[in-house]
Design an enzyme around this catalytic site. Structure first.
Site, PDB file in Angstrom:
ATOM      1  CG  ASP A 204      25.357  27.556  39.902  1.00  0.00           C
ATOM      2  OD1 ASP A 204      25.591  26.342  39.728  1.00  0.00           O
ATOM      3  OD2 ASP A 204      26.136  28.454  39.567  1.00  0.00           O
TER       4      ASP A 204
ATOM      5  CE1 TYR B 285      32.112  27.340  26.283  1.00  0.00           C
ATOM      6  CE2 TYR B 285      34.394  27.916  25.803  1.00  0.00           C
ATOM      7  CZ  TYR B 285      33.234  28.118  26.517  1.00  0.00           C
ATOM      8  OH  TYR B 285      33.194  29.094  27.472  1.00  0.00           O
TER       9      TYR B 285
ATOM     10  N   GLY C  46      29.037  30.134  40.205  1.00  0.00           N
ATOM     11  CA  GLY C  46      30.293  29.864  39.490  1.00  0.00           C
ATOM     12  C   GLY C  46      31.333  30.903  39.829  1.00  0.00           C
TER      13      GLY C  46
END
Ligand code: UDP
Length: 341
Positions: A47, A165, A26
């Site tokens: 990942d 979130y 990322g």
């Protein structure tokens, strides 16, 4: 005696460590990997390339101290093996970006809770130090500026998807702290404030790559709401230095730290700044939140960290100012053909 202790006692870099970075392909993870490799450490990243990208780590592939594993963290046996092989762990894998959160709430909640549970359990089984990446989003609508780590979190109702979130990351924080308090597993939490820099994509809503891409393509720069909302933008190199500093330090285990910059800018000014630095002729247009994110969206008007705690713990202060940060993003976008959306 393991390398972590030798390095700490002898205060020398001779004893290189092996780090596992979840979400290492990322935006922040790839910069973190690069910084650790640069100082002589060994890095494995895991990942699933869902929001990260192979391109982010392409430049690291030649390094013999680097290994990337493309797999889901939900493969618990694999994750266990990778954790066991590492000395310390940075857990950055998460569903991030307001757009992604609003459009895919199930994925956001499941990823952010499930992956953190798994990696904390694996790290703590072997007593490995682990840093959990959290977010300034957890402060929610609090208006107690600057946000201090011991301040209240003020979240909106569960009917408004955005708050899932913040809430999922807050549970991650609770869990990390609980592992330290109840089981003496060395955990740390870093609340990142609007980290920006090269390799960040605008695909999941982040404002800087979106504005820069729009300006370079000559498209209208889309300021949401009235543009009076402000943020403090942190260059990724500052965020990475802070994360490594926290991990290296003996202080702060079981605690939460803000990681960011305290240079505040309103979004309408940011749009103007991007237009000036790119020498773009794009119009600046105001887009209602409803059009951008749907009816039940809430934004926060200001978000400024108190950096007192991290300064006291590791002497951290941001080094990269806003113009330099924006220039680094502009240069990155110019190096990509065509300029990404
Ligand atoms: N924003 C904007 N235009 C865009 C994308 C974002 O004006 O095209 C605004 C957004 O509403 C927020 C700020 O920029 O007030 C930062 O948004 P981002 O999604 O980057 O991060 P947030 O701080 O909201 O997590």
């Amino acid at each position: 005696m393991g390398p972590v202790y030798l390095r700490r006692i002898l205060r020398t870099r001779e004893f290189a460590l092996h780090y596992l970075i979840t979400g290492g392909a990322g935006f922040i993870g790839s910069h973190l990997a690069e910084a650790l490799l640069d100082r002589g450490d060994t890095v494995t990243v895991i990942d699933d390339l869902s929001t990260g990208s192979a391109r982010n780590i392409a430049g690291l592939k030649e390094n013999p101290r680097f290994r990337s594993v493309v797999a889901s963290m939900t493969d618990a046996p694999l994750l266990g093996e990778l954790v066991d092989a590492a000395d310390q762990i940075f857990h950055l894998a998460a569903a991030v970006g307001v757009k992604l959160v609003v459009e895919s709430p199930v994925r956001t909640i499941e990823t952010n809770l499930g992956c953190t549970e798994l990696v904390l359990a694996a790290a703590c089984r072997k007593h490995k130090k682990i840093l959990i990446a959290s977010t300034s989003e957890v402060y929610g609508k609090s208006n107690r500026i600057p946000f201090r780590e011991d301040g209240d979190l003020v979240l909106g109702p569960t009917s408004r998807g955005r708050w899932s979130y913040a809430c999922s990351k807050a549970i991650d924080e609770f869990l990390a702290i609980a592992y330290w308090r109840e089981r003496r597993c060395p955990t740390l939490v870093a609340r990142f404030f609007n980290t920006v820099g090269p390799r960040q994509t605008g695909r999941y809503g982040m404002v800087v790559p979106r504005f820069v891409g729009q300006a370079l393509r000559g498209e209208p720069i889309t300021v949401y709401g009235d543009g009076q909302q402000s943020r403090c933008l942190t260059h990724v190199s500052d965020a990475v230095r802070a994360a490594i500093g926290l991990m290296d330090s003996d202080r702060g285990v079981g605690e939460v730290f803000n990681v960011g910059s305290d240079e505040e800018i309103r979004m309408v000014e940011l749009a103007e700044r991007v237009r000036r630095l790119t020498e773009s002729e794009s119009d600046i247009v105001f887009v209602p939140y409803r059009e951008a994110y749907g009816d039940d969206f809430e934004d926060m008007p200001r978000r400024v960290p108190s950096l007192e705690k991290i300064r006291a713990a590791i002497g951290y202060a941001p080094r990269v100012g806003l113009d330099e940060t924006l220039r680094s993003v502009i240069a990155y976008h110019r190096s990509l053909e065509p300029t990404p959306a």
